[in-house]
Design an enzyme around this catalytic site. Structure first.
Site, PDB file in Angstrom:
ATOM      1  N   ASP A 144       0.720  -1.412  -0.038  1.00  0.00           N
ATOM      2  CA  ASP A 144      -0.178   0.096  -0.115  1.00  0.00           C
ATOM      3  C   ASP A 144       0.901   1.149   0.091  1.00  0.00           C
ATOM      4  O   ASP A 144       0.364   2.352   0.375  1.00  0.00           O
ATOM      5  CB  ASP A 144      -0.795  -0.061   1.211  1.00  0.00           C
ATOM      6  CG  ASP A 144      -2.357  -0.588   1.058  1.00  0.00           C
ATOM      7  OD1 ASP A 144      -2.475  -1.415  -0.147  1.00  0.00           O
ATOM      8  OD2 ASP A 144      -3.154  -0.520   1.895  1.00  0.00           O
ATOM      9  N   ASP A 297      -8.006  -6.850  13.276  1.00  0.00           N
ATOM     10  CA  ASP A 297      -7.472  -8.148  13.814  1.00  0.00           C
ATOM     11  C   ASP A 297      -8.454  -8.537  14.967  1.00  0.00           C
ATOM     12  O   ASP A 297      -8.871  -9.838  15.005  1.00  0.00           O
ATOM     13  CB  ASP A 297      -5.920  -8.249  14.196  1.00  0.00           C
ATOM     14  CG  ASP A 297      -5.644  -7.151  15.189  1.00  0.00           C
ATOM     15  OD1 ASP A 297      -6.551  -6.127  15.718  1.00  0.00           O
ATOM     16  OD2 ASP A 297      -4.718  -6.674  15.331  1.00  0.00           O
TER      17      ASP A 297
END
Length: 541
Positions: A144, A297
Site C-alpha cells: 500500500d 484483527d
C-alpha cells in the site's frame, strides 16, 4: 480602599490600597479563606465520589489480574501445553514421492506493508525461507506504499525471489481505503487464493522461523474447530533504550498471561494482527475483514468466536519482530490499539449480547472481562486515580484514601506483572511511572473510541527502523531531543508535571502523609516525557 475616580474611571487611591493589600499577604489570605469555605462543601464531596469510583474500578481490575495470573500459573504447573489440549502430530507425507507434497494443505502467506523502507527485505526473506513444500505455499506481498521509491524496491525484491522459483505475488492497490483491513480483504479476492485452506499473516517487520508453518498448521489440520493459531512475539531491539525495555515487559505480560489465560479458558483472545495462521473458511464465514475500526484483527477474532470457532495461542512459538523505539511512533501505536478496542466495544456489544452460538458465560467474559475491564477500566482508573485523584487529595484533607487503595492493590498488580518478568524486576519503578504517563494518552484514546470523536479512525503506521538502527541510533536511557520544537516539546505532559509538582510541594509542607514521594517521582516522569527525553535518538546524518 475607596478613593477619587479619575478621568479614565479608575479609583487611584483605591487601586493603591488594593496593591498594598495584595502585597501585604491579605490577598493570599483572602483566597485561602475562600478555598477553606468551598473545599468542604463542594470539592470534598465531589472528590469522595471520584475516590469511590476509582477504588471500585481498582478492585475490578485487581480481580481480573489475579484471576488471569491464577489461570496462567495453573497452566504452567499442570503443563497444559497446546499439544496436550488439542491433537497435534506432524503432517505425514505420502509414500508416493511424486504426490508427497499433496499431503500438505495449500497455505497463503500475506505480508501487508506501507512505506517500510528498512524492513521489507527481512519479512519477505523469512517468508520465502519457510520450510513447506514449494508447490503448496503462495506468498502474497500487499503493498500500500505511497512512496514510489519504496514500491520499486519491494517490487524488485519480489522479482528476485520469483526468479529463484518462489511462488510470490506482488499486489498493489490504487488507494488505501480501509488501510490494513482493506489490503487484507482485497488480497483475499485474487483467484489463486481460492485454492488455499489457510492464511499466515506477517507484518513487514516480522521474521518467522522456517518451521513456523510446520508447528502451527497441524493444529488446524487435526482440529476442525480451530480458526486461528497465534504465536508469541519476540523482540530483536528490546535492549535499545529504557522505553523498549518497558514495552517488552508490558507485551510479555500480555502474551504470557492475557493471551494464555484467554486461550486456555474460553478459547478466545484478541488476535494480534500478525504472526498467526487463520483458517480461510472461518474468515469467510464471519464476513471477512472489516475496516469499521482500527483493530480489524480483534474485530475478526471476536466475530469468529461468536460463531463458535476456537482460537489457540502457542506460547513457545516465537516470531522475531521490532518494537517502536521512538516516542512518536509508540504513541501513535498505542492510540490506534487503545482507541480501536474501545470503538469496537461500542460497535459490537449488541452483537455479542445477541449471539446464539456461544454460552452466556462466554458472553459475560467478552463484555465484562475482555472489553470493559481490560480495555476501558484499566486505562481509565490508571490515569484518574494515580495522576489526578491521589495528587488532588493532598489538597483536600477532608478526603482520605484508604491504604489498601493506594498501596496494596497497585503493589499486588505490580508484583503479579513482575513475577512473569523476573529478569526485568529492577525496572519495575520505571515501568510504573512510564505507564502512568502513557495512561493519559490511553485514557484520551479510550474516550475517543467510546464516543466516536474526531480521530477515532486515525491510522498511522508504526515506524520501524530495521537494520539502520544500528548505524543511526545512539542508545542512551534518555533520548536526546530532536531539534524541532514541535517534535520535542509535549505541553500536556509538561502541564501535568507542573500540577504534580505543586501538589507534592503542598503535601510536603502541610500534609499528614507521605504521598509527596510518589507524586514528585511521577512529576519528574511527566516532565522527562514532556521534554522529549524518552526513546532512541535517530541521527539526521
Amino acid at each position: 480602599m475607596f478613593g477619587v475616580t479619575n478621568s479614565d474611571g479608575v479609583t487611584v487611591p483605591g487601586a493603591l490600597e488594593f496593591l498594598k493589600w495584595r502585597e501585604g499577604g491579605e490577598f493570599l489570605r483572602w483566597i485561602g479563606g475562600i478555598w477553606r469555605e468551598v473545599r468542604p462543601r463542594a470539592v470534598a464531596p465531589a472528590l469522595r465520589v471520584a475516590v469511590a469510583v476509582c477504588l471500585t474500578m481498582s478492585v475490578m481490575l485487581l480481580v481480573e489480574v489475579v484471576s488471569m495470573a491464577a489461570v496462567s500459573l495453573a497452566i504452567k504447573l499442570l503443563r497444559r501445553s497446546p499439544e496436550r489440549r488439542y491433537r497435534w502430530e506432524p503432517i505425514a507425507a505420502r509414500d508416493d514421492p511424486e504426490a508427497a507434497s499433496l499431503a500438505f494443505p495449500l497455505v497463503l502467506v500475506q505480508i501487508p506493508m506501507y512505506n517500510e523502507r528498512e524492513v521489507y527485505k527481512l519479512s519477505i526473506g523469512a517468508a520465502c525461507a519457510l520450510s513447506w513444500p514449494s508447490d503448496r505455499i503462495i506468498i502474497q506481498v500487499l503493498d500500500d506504499s505511497t512512496d514510489p521509491t519504496v514500491k520499486d524496491m519491494v517490487e524488485v525484491e519480489c522479482r528476485l525471489w520469483a526468479n529463484k522459483g518462489i511462488n510470490i505475488n506482488y499486489e498493489v492497490r490504487e488507494n488505501r481505503r480501509g488501510y490494513k483491513a482493506g489490503a487484507l480483504k482485497e488480497g483475499m479476492e485474487h483467484s489463486y487464493v481460492q485454492q488455499c485452506e489457510f492464511v499466515a499473516i506477517f507484518d513487514s517487520d516480522f521474521q518467522p522461523e522456517p518451521d513456523f508453518l510446520m508447528r502451527t498448521v497441524p493444529f488446524m489440520v487435526h482440529n476442525s474447530k480451530i480458526a486461528l493459531v497465534q504465536a508469541r512475539w519476540q523482540f530483536v531491539n528490546f535492549s535499545d533504550c529504557l522505553m523498549t525495555r518497558i514495552q517488552k515487559m508490558t507485551l510479555d505480560y500480555h502474551f504470557k498471561v492475557e493471551q494464555e489465560a484467554g486461550s486456555s479458558t474460553f478459547a478466545f483472545f484478541g488476535f494480534n494482527g500478525t504472526a498467526g495462521v487463520w483458517r480461510i473458511s472461518a474468515i469467510n464465514e464471519v464476513g471477512g475483514w472489516k475496516d469499521r475500526t482500527t483493530v480489524e484483527d480483534m474485530d475478526l477474532a471476536v466475530r469468529a468466536s461468536l460463531k463458535g470457532w476456537k482460537l489457540l495461542y502457542v506460547g513457545d512459538l516465537k516470531v522475531k519482530s521490532e518494537l517502536p523505539s521512538t516516542l512518536k511512533a509508540y504513541r501513535h501505536q498505542q492510540h490506534r490499539w487503545t482507541c480501536g478496542a474501545a470503538h469496537l466495544f461500542r460497535k459490537i456489544i449488541v452483537e455479542i449480547s445477541m449471539a446464539k452460538e456461544v454460552s452466556f458465560w462466554k458472553k459475560c467474559y467478552l463484555i465484562y472481562s475482555f472489553f470493559f475491564v481490560r480495555k476501558i477500566v484499566a486505562h481509565t482508573v490508571t490515569f484518574f486515580l494515580y495522576c489526578i485523584v491521589i495528587p488532588t487529595s493532598v489538597l483536600v484533607p477532608e478526603v482520605i484514601i484508604p491504604t489498601w487503595g493506594v498501596v496494596y492493590i497497585p503493589t499486588t498488580i505490580t508484583l503479579l506483572n513482575a513475577i512473569r518478568n523476573p529478569r526485568s524486576i529492577h525496572l519495575m519503578p520505571f515501568w510504573i511511572l512510564f505507564e502512568n504517563v502513557m495512561s493519559m494518552h490511553r485514557m484520551k484514546a479510550t474516550m475517543i473510541g467510546l464516543f466516536e470523536a474526531g480521530s477515532v479512525n486515525e491510522w498511522v503506521v508504526t515506524e520501524k527502523l530495521g537494520d539502520t538502527l544500528l548505524e543511526k541510533t545512539k542508545i542512551p536511557i534518555l533520548e536526546k531531543p530532536s531539534s524541532g520544537l514541535r517534535e520535542r516539546i509535549h505541553l500536556p505532559e509538561i502541564g501535568f508535571a507542573v500540577f504534580l509538582f505543586l501538589c507534592a510541594s503542598y503535601n510536603l509542607a502541610y500534609g499528614k502523609n507521605s504521598f509527596y514521594v510518589y507524586i514528585y517521582l511521577q512529576a519528574v516522569a511527566f516532565l522527562v516525557v514532556g521534554l522529549g527525553y524518552v526513546g532512541c535518538f535517530i541521527s539526521n546524518t
